[in-house]
Scaffold this active site. Sequence first.
Site, PDB file in Angstrom:
ATOM      1  N   GLY A  56      -8.942   3.526  -5.011  1.00 15.75           N
ATOM      2  CA  GLY A  56      -8.839   3.384  -3.563  1.00 15.75           C
ATOM      3  C   GLY A  56      -9.386   4.643  -2.912  1.00 15.75           C
ATOM      4  N   ALA A  58      -7.932   7.334  -2.167  1.00 15.08           N
ATOM      5  CA  ALA A  58      -7.469   8.557  -2.828  1.00 15.08           C
ATOM      6  C   ALA A  58      -8.149   8.722  -4.189  1.00 15.08           C
ATOM      7  CB  ALA A  58      -5.953   8.524  -2.978  1.00 15.08           C
ATOM      8  N   ARG A 344       5.533   2.147  14.981  1.00 10.26           N
ATOM      9  CA  ARG A 344       5.792   0.898  14.275  1.00 10.26           C
ATOM     10  C   ARG A 344       7.262   0.596  14.043  1.00 10.26           C
ATOM     11  NH1 ARG A 344       0.837   1.531   9.974  1.00 10.26           N
ATOM     12  NH2 ARG A 344      -0.733   1.164  11.552  1.00 10.26           N
ATOM     13  N   HIS A 415       4.613  -3.299   4.737  1.00  9.09           N
ATOM     14  CA  HIS A 415       3.208  -2.929   4.904  1.00  9.09           C
ATOM     15  C   HIS A 415       2.817  -1.661   4.155  1.00  9.09           C
ATOM     16  CE1 HIS A 415      -0.610  -2.313   6.854  1.00  9.09           C
ATOM     17  NE2 HIS A 415      -0.226  -1.191   7.385  1.00  9.09           N
ATOM     18  N   LEU A 455      -5.289   6.390   5.758  1.00 10.77           N
ATOM     19  CA  LEU A 455      -6.677   6.558   5.328  1.00 10.77           C
ATOM     20  C   LEU A 455      -7.002   8.043   5.326  1.00 10.77           C
ATOM     21  CD1 LEU A 455      -8.345   3.644   7.350  1.00 10.77           C
ATOM     22  CD2 LEU A 455      -7.440   3.616   5.028  1.00 10.77           C
TER      23      LEU A 455
HETATM   24  C1  FAD Z   1      -3.692  -4.711   5.607  1.00 15.08           C
HETATM   25  C2  FAD Z   1      -3.609  -3.211   5.672  1.00 15.08           C
HETATM   26  C3  FAD Z   1      -4.180  -2.538   6.749  1.00 15.08           C
HETATM   27  C4  FAD Z   1      -4.116  -1.147   6.826  1.00 15.08           C
HETATM   28  N1  FAD Z   1      -4.704  -0.509   7.882  1.00 15.08           N
HETATM   29  C5  FAD Z   1      -4.701   0.845   7.928  1.00 15.08           C
HETATM   30  C6  FAD Z   1      -5.373   1.548   8.975  1.00 15.08           C
HETATM   31  O1  FAD Z   1      -5.967   0.947   9.861  1.00 15.08           O
HETATM   32  N2  FAD Z   1      -5.343   2.897   8.959  1.00 15.08           N
HETATM   33  C7  FAD Z   1      -4.716   3.603   7.982  1.00 15.08           C
HETATM   34  O2  FAD Z   1      -4.751   4.825   8.013  1.00 15.08           O
HETATM   35  N3  FAD Z   1      -4.081   2.955   6.975  1.00 15.08           N
HETATM   36  C8  FAD Z   1      -4.062   1.613   6.918  1.00 15.08           C
HETATM   37  N4  FAD Z   1      -3.413   0.971   5.887  1.00 15.08           N
HETATM   38  C9  FAD Z   1      -2.817   1.752   4.821  1.00 15.08           C
HETATM   39  C10 FAD Z   1      -3.884   2.239   3.876  1.00 15.08           C
HETATM   40  O3  FAD Z   1      -4.910   1.289   3.760  1.00 15.08           O
HETATM   41  C11 FAD Z   1      -3.356   2.497   2.472  1.00 15.08           C
HETATM   42  O4  FAD Z   1      -2.177   3.223   2.528  1.00 15.08           O
HETATM   43  C12 FAD Z   1      -4.343   3.312   1.667  1.00 15.08           C
HETATM   44  O5  FAD Z   1      -5.617   2.739   1.747  1.00 15.08           O
HETATM   45  C13 FAD Z   1      -3.907   3.463   0.229  1.00 15.08           C
HETATM   46  O6  FAD Z   1      -4.949   4.052  -0.511  1.00 15.08           O
HETATM   47  P1  FAD Z   1      -4.706   4.498  -2.003  1.00 15.08           P
HETATM   48  O7  FAD Z   1      -6.002   5.046  -2.458  1.00 15.08           O
HETATM   49  O8  FAD Z   1      -3.535   5.370  -2.083  1.00 15.08           O
HETATM   50  O9  FAD Z   1      -4.338   3.161  -2.795  1.00 15.08           O
HETATM   51  P2  FAD Z   1      -5.086   1.760  -2.968  1.00 15.08           P
HETATM   52  O10 FAD Z   1      -6.268   1.615  -2.096  1.00 15.08           O
HETATM   53  O11 FAD Z   1      -4.040   0.711  -2.910  1.00 15.08           O
HETATM   54  O12 FAD Z   1      -5.662   1.826  -4.431  1.00 15.08           O
HETATM   55  C14 FAD Z   1      -4.867   1.707  -5.554  1.00 15.08           C
HETATM   56  C15 FAD Z   1      -5.761   1.732  -6.751  1.00 15.08           C
HETATM   57  O13 FAD Z   1      -4.973   1.909  -7.913  1.00 15.08           O
HETATM   58  C16 FAD Z   1      -5.315   0.957  -8.880  1.00 15.08           C
HETATM   59  N5  FAD Z   1      -4.126   0.733  -9.691  1.00 15.08           N
HETATM   60  C17 FAD Z   1      -2.859   0.442  -9.286  1.00 15.08           C
HETATM   61  N6  FAD Z   1      -2.039   0.382 -10.348  1.00 15.08           N
HETATM   62  C18 FAD Z   1      -2.793   0.641 -11.432  1.00 15.08           C
HETATM   63  C19 FAD Z   1      -2.517   0.713 -12.822  1.00 15.08           C
HETATM   64  N7  FAD Z   1      -1.292   0.541 -13.306  1.00 15.08           N
HETATM   65  N8  FAD Z   1      -3.548   0.980 -13.659  1.00 15.08           N
HETATM   66  C20 FAD Z   1      -4.809   1.163 -13.190  1.00 15.08           C
HETATM   67  N9  FAD Z   1      -5.105   1.117 -11.896  1.00 15.08           N
HETATM   68  C21 FAD Z   1      -4.115   0.858 -11.023  1.00 15.08           C
HETATM   69  C22 FAD Z   1      -5.818  -0.223  -8.107  1.00 15.08           C
HETATM   70  O14 FAD Z   1      -6.639  -0.993  -8.933  1.00 15.08           O
HETATM   71  C23 FAD Z   1      -6.573   0.479  -7.000  1.00 15.08           C
HETATM   72  O15 FAD Z   1      -7.855   0.842  -7.460  1.00 15.08           O
HETATM   73  C24 FAD Z   1      -3.456  -0.426   5.817  1.00 15.08           C
HETATM   74  C25 FAD Z   1      -2.888  -1.097   4.752  1.00 15.08           C
HETATM   75  C26 FAD Z   1      -2.934  -2.477   4.677  1.00 15.08           C
HETATM   76  C27 FAD Z   1      -2.282  -3.159   3.532  1.00 15.08           C
END
Ligand code: FAD
Lengths: 651, 251
Positions: A56, A58, A344, A415, A455
């Site tokens: 994702g 991060a 929120r 969410h 984000l």
């Molecule tokens: C519908 C929606 C709308 C949103 N809108 C906004 C917004 O407008 N602005 C904002 O700031 N935030 C928003 N958010 C929140 C934000 O999108 C998320 O908090 C953020 O993108 C999370 O990023 P991340 O990289 O931490 O995780 P994620 O993008 O969830 O990535 C997780 C990754 O980990 C991998 N993974 C998970 N478990 C395992 C495992 N056991 N083994 C291997 N891989 C694994 C997955 O495959 C994926 O690649 C929104 C969230 C949602 C759900």
Amino acid sequence: MNQTYLNAPPEESARILDARIPPGPLERKWTDHRGHVPLVSPANKRKHTILVVGTGLAGGAAAASLGELGYRVLNFCIQDSPRRAHSVAAQGGINASKNYQNDGDSDFRLFYDTVKGGDFRAREANVYRLAELSGAIIDQCVAQGVPFAREYGGTLANRSFGGAQVSRTFYARGQTGQQLLLGAYGSLMRQVAAGTVTMLARREMLDLVVVDGRARGIVVRNLVTGELETYAGDAVLLATGGYSTVFYLSTNAVNCNNSAAWRCHKRGAFFANPCFTQIHPTCIPQEAETQSKLTLMSESLRNDGRVWVPAKPEDRRSPAEIPDPERDYYLERIYPAFGNLVPRDIASRAAKRMCDEGKGVGSTGRAVYLDFQAALERLGRPVIAERYGNLFHMYEEITAEDPYRVPMRIYPAPHYTMGGLWVDYNLMTTIPGLFALGEANFSDHGANRLGASALMQGLADGYFVIPYTLGAYLAEWRPQAISTDHEAFGQAVTEVRQGIQRLMEVGGKEPVRDLWRRLGHVCWERVGMSREASGLAKALEEIRNLRKVFWQDLCIPGGQQELNRSLEMAIRVADYLEFAELLAMDALHREESCGGHFREEYRTPEGEALRDDERFSYVAAWEYTGDLQRPRLHKEHLTFEHVQPGQRSYK
Amino acid sequence: MSTQSMSFNLRVWRQDGPQAPGRLVDYKVVDISPEMSFLEMLDELNVQLIRRGERPVEFDSDCREGICGMCGLVITGVAHGPLPATTTCTLRMRHFQDGQTIEVEPFRAAAFPIVRDLVVDRSALDRIIQAGGFVSQNAGSAPDGNAVPVPKDDAENAMDAAACIGCGACVAACPNASAFLFTSAKVSQLAYLPQGRPEARRRVAGMVRQMDLEGFGNCTNHGECEAVCPKEVSIQHIARMRKEYWKAILG
Ligand SMILES: Cc1cc2nc3c(=O)[nH]c(=O)nc-3n(C[C@H](O)[C@H](O)[C@H](O)COP(=O)(O)OP(=O)(O)OC[C@H]3O[C@@H](n4cnc5c(N)ncnc54)[C@H](O)[C@@H]3O)c2cc1C
Ligand code: FES
């Protein structure tokens, strides 16, 4: 209140958790820290293997940036391509304190808003760093070719987002997350081509390998072949997202899960503030039992939409038949200063209150209106279509109702999860060498996250924080290479294999989806938008019972050595059935209301959240003791030097 | 919302693995509500299969709101089904007739080998991006976001192209199994933006070359790709990519 625990109140550790916050004035901490940490020389970087789990914002940003620096990176994800991580679904935007609008924004103001928005349960130093780095994120994304919205003069456009009084949100139509993720994905693909990053898709991490007290590897299941694979490295970065799907129905993707974090927890990583969960106010209400997810309608809609319910309870007239004086625009009424743009947690609870009072609308009575009539009259249809066209289209596709003519019906839904693995200032968990980034950690949002800041956090962690703090860790330690022949790997594989075997052998009749739905129901009803001691005690009991049912009734057709979605889901749900207990226990122990954690017993006379700073101004970091019912509580006390905790008022 | 219940006769592609023979198998699903999405309907089928002790049908999905590009089925001959501008996961059952027979097949292409049932391997698309679908921009060295103004129209056009979700429907729909629409969307996005210009030639040459290496077919202007694209990515981007390509080749 102790009698409400099934056993006894949680055991508390005397050890003080050290967040390793650098000394010095707030606005110098990060710069000075960065300037003083030891570095890994360019020639040595390629000798270090870094395991990054998650692609994702991060994980993708971290893997790409570390690849650019010359580390040898292995990057894992569940989906068939890194571009599909759930960050892709973020709609509304990303904050940055650029002050391009000349409306009074600054790093300090973004910091202040975020600490206040988090209801004074976040760490000041981390939040300041986040604000400080926010501008560089926008620069990086623009340079990558992210097509942000622009003004006619060619400069970047901004909008305001829930809970902020300045316009600091950058966006790419309603697809900001997609575009930011594709930017990071592009950088990641560039590193794959350059040979620094090896991408391992369709892999699910199922265990962490700890050697001599440090994170040295992972066990993953190859989701295509079912094979268990091991990978060794000098550090493990967990960027696996949040745990909203513990509620089954949420705005998260169906593969979102908490298993990687939970298994690290069982290996010694403390889990912080699990009860800080965010229920988003504007989602399309649930219609049917068989629904597999809930769809978010971006918060940006509240910029132009007005939220209302019929003033009289049980008013079943259609919205068009209810004249203005008989409508209650309750957010504007109760919170005149912020109106429809209150944060929120406030908006969600207000919606629930209205529905509890019998003013809910729609077939289930669990919905409120979000009405664009006034905005359409003021701005005209073309402007509204440009701003929200894709969201309106999405809404119509799902509900078969046209929001240009009939007000949207919305209701809160799970969410985002503020809780996550505890990390210090360097994003390191309590297991040396295990770092947690993005939604998977707990760090920056306190008890409630403001819109457009996840984000920002994911990308700050990945592009700009971890490249420094990981280097410092490696430079200080100078690890010896390790191979997967080490006995710790064999042991971890055996344990994972046995766990899978046990699941396969249950031999019941229930599809895992149904069991998951039941767990979600318990969590939503008792550990959801509002919580209360006896309900939480009941939840603990129900979760334990459900765990028993799961291990008796589960049915997984097919085999282990092949693609098998029932098995994948069962592994995740088995972990959730354990984690849910910690979630409820944390909610029970926190005898106050703050942010997304609302306890019925602790509220102001007006029904707002009532914090108890005296007793609960701390991060609750839970240690796994081997006994799910007896986790050990560690406290990181929060001190506020720059923002004085007050009652959050949006009136 | 109606509470009407529907039933369907499904003919679903079942295949145990990449090398195993596949075939269409008939199933009847009952108790389907019109609000359900196509994938929720398949979830229901799977619940019914599991309860009968049978192996559920495997298919890919994640976001279930039309943005991640993970889902994708050929529904009675059309990638993502009969509704334009829709992904399989956002397609609702109310668009089908009660009692209808529906054929469900995977996205087929030589470059998309079948993994199991309806799940295919689309990693070839990632490799096309690896061949140049990015701006070579290391973290930390970017100028201020407003340093280079971008005309609003260019930003909008770039965004139209960037809307591609990488699902591969364009490939599945094309009689030549061509990936021109997918590839051109990325080429075009970055060609519209000043940030993408410095590498424009290298990019298009590399990506087109990779497309051929992966075994995707050529584009002979059928336009089927545009018709099924859930994000309505236009074939004008293909024209633009051709232009960029000739510029790159002829120097
Ligand atoms: C519908 C929606 C709308 C949103 N809108 C906004 C917004 O407008 N602005 C904002 O700031 N935030 C928003 N958010 C929140 C934000 O999108 C998320 O908090 C953020 O993108 C999370 O990023 P991340 O990289 O931490 O995780 P994620 O993008 O969830 O990535 C997780 C990754 O980990 C991998 N993974 C998970 N478990 C395992 C495992 N056991 N083994 C291997 N891989 C694994 C997955 O495959 C994926 O690649 C929104 C969230 C949602 C759900
Ligand atoms: S599941 Fe994400 S687009 Fe369909």
